[in-house]
Write an enzyme that holds these catalytic residues in place. Structure first.
Site, PDB file in Angstrom:
ATOM      1  N   ASP A  99      42.598 -58.230 -19.462  1.00 21.93           N
ATOM      2  CA  ASP A  99      42.263 -56.818 -19.259  1.00 21.93           C
ATOM      3  C   ASP A  99      43.028 -55.865 -20.160  1.00 21.93           C
ATOM      4  O   ASP A  99      43.231 -54.707 -19.822  1.00 21.93           O
ATOM      5  CB  ASP A  99      42.529 -56.461 -17.793  1.00 21.93           C
ATOM      6  CG  ASP A  99      43.897 -56.962 -17.336  1.00 21.93           C
ATOM      7  OD1 ASP A  99      44.774 -57.135 -18.203  1.00 21.93           O
ATOM      8  OD2 ASP A  99      44.078 -57.192 -16.125  1.00 21.93           O
ATOM      9  N   GLU A 121      39.749 -65.434 -17.319  1.00 22.45           N
ATOM     10  CA  GLU A 121      40.424 -64.664 -16.254  1.00 22.45           C
ATOM     11  C   GLU A 121      39.548 -63.475 -15.842  1.00 22.45           C
ATOM     12  O   GLU A 121      39.950 -62.312 -15.885  1.00 22.45           O
ATOM     13  CB  GLU A 121      41.824 -64.178 -16.674  1.00 22.45           C
ATOM     14  CG  GLU A 121      42.673 -63.703 -15.510  1.00 22.45           C
ATOM     15  CD  GLU A 121      44.041 -63.187 -15.942  1.00 22.45           C
ATOM     16  OE1 GLU A 121      44.162 -62.017 -16.323  1.00 22.45           O
ATOM     17  OE2 GLU A 121      44.998 -63.984 -15.905  1.00 22.45           O
ATOM     18  N   GLU A 135      44.167 -51.253 -16.836  1.00 22.63           N
ATOM     19  CA  GLU A 135      43.609 -52.611 -16.814  1.00 22.63           C
ATOM     20  C   GLU A 135      42.391 -52.751 -15.906  1.00 22.63           C
ATOM     21  O   GLU A 135      41.465 -53.504 -16.207  1.00 22.63           O
ATOM     22  CB  GLU A 135      44.692 -53.616 -16.398  1.00 22.63           C
ATOM     23  CG  GLU A 135      45.788 -53.824 -17.437  1.00 22.63           C
ATOM     24  CD  GLU A 135      46.864 -52.748 -17.425  1.00 22.63           C
ATOM     25  OE1 GLU A 135      46.830 -51.842 -16.551  1.00 22.63           O
ATOM     26  OE2 GLU A 135      47.745 -52.786 -18.306  1.00 22.63           O
ATOM     27  N   HIS A 216      56.941 -53.383 -16.670  1.00 23.65           N
ATOM     28  CA  HIS A 216      56.366 -52.731 -17.855  1.00 23.65           C
ATOM     29  C   HIS A 216      55.134 -51.883 -17.589  1.00 23.65           C
ATOM     30  O   HIS A 216      54.570 -51.292 -18.510  1.00 23.65           O
ATOM     31  CB  HIS A 216      56.004 -53.777 -18.915  1.00 23.65           C
ATOM     32  CG  HIS A 216      54.815 -54.636 -18.535  1.00 23.65           C
ATOM     33  ND1 HIS A 216      53.519 -54.216 -18.693  1.00 23.65           N
ATOM     34  CD2 HIS A 216      54.740 -55.858 -17.986  1.00 23.65           C
ATOM     35  CE1 HIS A 216      52.700 -55.158 -18.263  1.00 23.65           C
ATOM     36  NE2 HIS A 216      53.412 -56.166 -17.817  1.00 23.65           N
ATOM     37  N   ARG A 218      52.254 -49.298 -17.192  1.00 23.64           N
ATOM     38  CA  ARG A 218      52.109 -47.896 -17.600  1.00 23.64           C
ATOM     39  C   ARG A 218      52.059 -46.947 -16.406  1.00 23.64           C
ATOM     40  O   ARG A 218      52.605 -45.850 -16.465  1.00 23.64           O
ATOM     41  CB  ARG A 218      50.830 -47.711 -18.433  1.00 23.64           C
ATOM     42  CG  ARG A 218      51.015 -48.036 -19.907  1.00 23.64           C
ATOM     43  CD  ARG A 218      49.732 -47.818 -20.695  1.00 23.64           C
ATOM     44  NE  ARG A 218      49.859 -48.397 -22.037  1.00 23.64           N
ATOM     45  CZ  ARG A 218      50.083 -47.696 -23.143  1.00 23.64           C
ATOM     46  NH1 ARG A 218      50.184 -46.392 -23.084  1.00 23.64           N
ATOM     47  NH2 ARG A 218      50.190 -48.297 -24.305  1.00 23.64           N
ATOM     48  N   HIS A 248      61.085 -55.431 -21.565  1.00 21.06           N
ATOM     49  CA  HIS A 248      59.874 -55.243 -22.388  1.00 21.06           C
ATOM     50  C   HIS A 248      60.193 -54.290 -23.539  1.00 21.06           C
ATOM     51  O   HIS A 248      61.001 -53.365 -23.381  1.00 21.06           O
ATOM     52  CB  HIS A 248      58.796 -54.663 -21.473  1.00 21.06           C
ATOM     53  CG  HIS A 248      57.403 -54.689 -22.039  1.00 21.06           C
ATOM     54  ND1 HIS A 248      57.002 -53.858 -23.046  1.00 21.06           N
ATOM     55  CD2 HIS A 248      56.318 -55.446 -21.719  1.00 21.06           C
ATOM     56  CE1 HIS A 248      55.715 -54.092 -23.331  1.00 21.06           C
ATOM     57  NE2 HIS A 248      55.285 -55.062 -22.530  1.00 21.06           N
TER      58      HIS A 248
END
Ligand code: UD1
Ligand code: UDP
Length: 377
Positions: A99, A121, A135, A216, A218, A248
């Site tokens: 994604d 996936e 995502e 990590h 967003r 990250h």
């Protein structure tokens, strides 16, 4: 025999590389296919770490990453860059995974050329377009384009059927992350020096209970990250605990974590680990504290309790099995839940059961068989 089919495999970030190198290997081993690998390099160093350990040399490398890239800038560059490679290679099919922006733009660029897209996936859904962001929408876009949907579990299969994807287009295959995890575990067993980079930290923290951390997302930037950082500071104030946190490379993560945690006695903020070292960190950690998708799949497979620092998850299988628990990003909740696991043996034991709903390590082989059936139709 007919000509091998050219399959363009597109990826750009660390988790996509981990989850697609087994598929590339399975395609390479099958005479019906000629895989061509195109990396966007949406990630640079973290992608290269995976390419190196997997021994994978891409046929095309768009080298797109920019510092602190924006979603629209990145997506625009991806669409034109990936489109150009598709025009050059003229693949019979395109494979994308998961994604990310690379996966979404890869699917869209293939669709613009009317080339079938196969989604590895497929069918993960949180039901909330802002958690995880972006995502959830990326994978819905891919889901509306894909020809074959390789769903890791029956939960993800059901999500696709509920969106009216025809049942014969959806296959429950497991998740290739388990193939990758088995592969890397065998490599470390054969050559422990592959994970020896953690020896110094293990000596420094000898006798302490290790908590492995990654973060990590967003949607957690800002308040969420600050809540997480403060929780880690409070957890690490316990003398019996040590936190190992490979940070990250996103500057929005590094700024917050560096400011809050640098220099604390019981915290090691370290550079992103390559896959063998990270698999070893999973093995030596008592608990994983994470907002990662992939870690939610790997930790249950190894019987490590995972506290998931998110509001929702598209991987309810680990929660249903009791090995993962959603704790959000509020400091007090994270600290309370983590201390409960540290101090209540029964609570820990209830979570620390190896549970692997994500496959048997044969997912890549299964996907390539299904692709073989498809081209034979
Ligand atoms: C991306 C994916 C996310 C996935 C995550 C895995 C999107 C929109 N996001 O998020 O779905 O869960 O990867 O880690 O596709 N950077 C480096 N070196 C690297 C990697 C990143 O310096 O090797 C820095 C750069 O400044 C870059 C920034 O991190 O601009 C953000 O990278 P990006 O891929 O846009 O977002 P991630 O948060 O990594
Ligand atoms: N990982 C790694 N090194 C690290 C942290 C994570 O190799 O320092 C691996 C981890 O084993 C998992 C994947 O990276 O397979 C998860 O990537 P990430 O959390 O960046 O992305 P997500 O899965 O959330 O999309």
């Amino acid at each position: 025999m007919s000509e091998p089919q050219k399959i363009l495999v597109v990826f750009g970030t660390r988790p996509e590389a981990i989850k697609l190198f087994p598929v590339v290997a399975a395609l390479q081993a099958d005479p019906r296919f000629t895989p061509v690998v195109c990396v966007s390099a949406q990630h640079r160093q973290m992608l290269d770490q995976v390419l190196a350990i997997a021994g994978l040399v891409p046929d095309h490398d768009l080298d797109l990453m920019k510092p602190d890239q924006t979603l629209d800038g990145l997506t625009a560059a991806l669409l034109t860059g990936l489109g150009r490679v598709m025009d050059l290679e003229k693949p019979a099919r395109v494979i994308v995974q998961g994604d990310t922006a690379t996966a979404m733009a890869g699917a869209l660029a293939a669709y613009y050329r009317q080339v079938p897209v196969d989604h590895v996936e497929a069918g993960l859904r949180s039901g909330n377009i802002y958690h995880p962001w972006p995502e959830e929408v990326n994978r819905k876009i891919i889901g509306s384009i894909a020809s074959l949907h390789f769903a890791p579990t029956e939960v993800s299969q059901a999500a696709l059927l509920a969106e009216n994807v025809p049942a014969d287009r959806v296959h429950v295959t497991g998740n290739t992350v388990i193939d990758a995890l088995h592969w890397v575990s065998a490599r470390i067993e054969g050559d422990p020096s592959l994970a020896a980079g953690l020896d110094e930290l293990k000596a420094r923290f000898a006798g302490k209970r290790i908590i492995g951390v990654t973060s990590h997302r967003r949607e957690n930037f800002g308040g969420g990250m600050e809540g997480i950082a403060e929780a880690i500071r409070q957890i690490a104030a316990r003398p019996d605990v040590a936190v190992i946190f490979p940070v990250h490379l996103n500057p929005n993560v590094r700024k917050v974590m560096g400011a809050a945690l640098d220099g604390l006695d019981n915290v090691a903020l370290i550079e992103p680990l390559d896959y063998p070292h990270f698999a070893h960190l999973l093995a030596i950690s008592e608990i994983m504290l994470t907002d990662s998708g992939g870690v939610q799949e790997e930790a249950p497979a190894l019987g490590k309790p995972v506290l998931v620092m998110r509001e929702t998850t598209e991987r309810p299988e680990g929660v249903a099995a009791g090995t993962a628990k959603l704790v959000g990003t509020e400091t007090a909740v994270i600290v309370t839940e983590l201390f409960k696991l540290l101090d209540d043996k029964a609570a820990y034991e209830a979570m620390a059961r190896a549970h692997n709903p994500f496959g048997d390590g044969q997912t890549a082989r299964r996907i390539v068989e299904l692709l073989g059936n498809e081209i034979g139709r």
